[in-house]
Scaffold this motif. Sequence first.
Motif, PDB file in Angstrom:
ATOM      1  N   LYS A  18       0.764  -1.148   0.052  1.00 32.50           N
ATOM      2  CA  LYS A  18      -0.027   0.133   0.019  1.00 32.50           C
ATOM      3  C   LYS A  18       0.743   1.324   0.165  1.00 32.50           C
ATOM      4  O   LYS A  18       1.926   1.330   0.345  1.00 32.50           O
ATOM      5  CB  LYS A  18      -0.887  -0.283   1.301  1.00 32.50           C
ATOM      6  CG  LYS A  18      -1.796  -1.078   1.285  1.00 32.50           C
ATOM      7  CD  LYS A  18      -2.736  -1.199   2.523  1.00 32.50           C
ATOM      8  CE  LYS A  18      -3.779  -2.283   2.463  1.00 32.50           C
ATOM      9  NZ  LYS A  18      -4.810  -1.932   1.403  1.00 32.50           N
ATOM     10  N   THR A  20       2.256   4.660   1.238  1.00 34.36           N
ATOM     11  CA  THR A  20       2.482   5.019   2.686  1.00 34.36           C
ATOM     12  C   THR A  20       2.800   6.454   2.841  1.00 34.36           C
ATOM     13  O   THR A  20       3.508   6.677   1.737  1.00 34.36           O
ATOM     14  CB  THR A  20       3.664   4.263   3.429  1.00 34.36           C
ATOM     15  OG1 THR A  20       4.814   4.204   2.454  1.00 34.36           O
ATOM     16  CG2 THR A  20       3.218   2.799   3.579  1.00 34.36           C
ATOM     17  N   GLN A  49      -1.955  12.227   4.722  1.00 37.09           N
ATOM     18  CA  GLN A  49      -2.046  10.961   5.492  1.00 37.09           C
ATOM     19  C   GLN A  49      -3.626  10.169   5.125  1.00 37.09           C
ATOM     20  O   GLN A  49      -3.816   9.213   4.832  1.00 37.09           O
ATOM     21  CB  GLN A  49      -1.764  10.689   6.932  1.00 37.09           C
ATOM     22  CG  GLN A  49      -1.992   9.255   7.585  1.00 37.09           C
ATOM     23  CD  GLN A  49      -1.165   8.345   6.854  1.00 37.09           C
ATOM     24  OE1 GLN A  49       0.005   8.294   6.808  1.00 37.09           O
ATOM     25  NE2 GLN A  49      -1.741   7.614   6.157  1.00 37.09           N
ATOM     26  N   THR A  53      -4.625   7.047   3.154  1.00 40.96           N
ATOM     27  CA  THR A  53      -5.612   6.267   3.994  1.00 40.96           C
ATOM     28  C   THR A  53      -6.726   5.971   2.858  1.00 40.96           C
ATOM     29  O   THR A  53      -7.320   4.608   2.888  1.00 40.96           O
ATOM     30  CB  THR A  53      -6.158   6.652   5.352  1.00 40.96           C
ATOM     31  OG1 THR A  53      -4.848   6.878   6.063  1.00 40.96           O
ATOM     32  CG2 THR A  53      -6.932   5.572   5.835  1.00 40.96           C
ATOM     33  N   ASN A  56      -5.850   3.977  -0.269  1.00 37.69           N
ATOM     34  CA  ASN A  56      -5.580   2.511  -0.107  1.00 37.69           C
ATOM     35  C   ASN A  56      -6.955   1.819   0.166  1.00 37.69           C
ATOM     36  O   ASN A  56      -7.185   0.647  -0.306  1.00 37.69           O
ATOM     37  CB  ASN A  56      -4.711   2.286   1.119  1.00 37.69           C
ATOM     38  CG  ASN A  56      -3.657   2.908   0.796  1.00 37.69           C
ATOM     39  OD1 ASN A  56      -2.619   2.646  -0.117  1.00 37.69           O
ATOM     40  ND2 ASN A  56      -2.638   3.057   1.810  1.00 37.69           N
TER      41      ASN A  56
END
Length: 214
Positions: A18, A20, A49, A53, A56
């Motif tokens: 995934k 990051t 972030q 998130t 993903n």
Amino acid sequence: MFSLTRVIAHNIRNARTKFTLPELAYNYKALEPIISGEIMEIHHTKHHQAYITNYNAAEEKLKVAVEKGDASAIIALQGALRFNGGGHINHSIFWNNLTPESTKPSAEMNSAIEASFGSFEKMVQLLSAVSVGVQGSGWGWLGYDKNEGKIKAVACANQDPLQATTGLIPLLGIDVWEHAYYLQYRNVRADYVKSIFDVINWNDVSERLRKAKE
């Protein structure tokens, strides 16, 4: 344009780890007083972030939808993939476009700027106007047009990625979402855009141009 077919093909081909959050090459306070440490930390650890998130999560849903042959679900996920994937792409460029060090464009970059805009000062004026003029949220960009061999200043709305949206190869992005400046500059976007040129990493921008021309 952003292609649903490409998104699907990408996800089917790439059974990878995934996305990051990338580390910054400098600490959060390093760009002060141009950009406060508080803004940088929130921008990086919260906003960037969140894009990762959500991307993903959407990618996992897409994988399931493709396996099931659920065309409706595949189509419905396109917006989330575009927005959050674009947010990750744009911010990954943005962090590297910034530096606390004093840098200057390479000779190649200077020549390209002069050929495209007439002078460095005119480029700054145009990119600033494009960035300040974004309605709502978005980005101001310097992008390389490989067909014409010129650098162009354009705007993209929201988190639309430059290359997928316009075909231009991204060199320098200015984030003009309010979360990028509001805590410090309030609603005066023009002051933020004017100041950010003091922390542009021209080494990074110049290297992006070199690679774009290959």
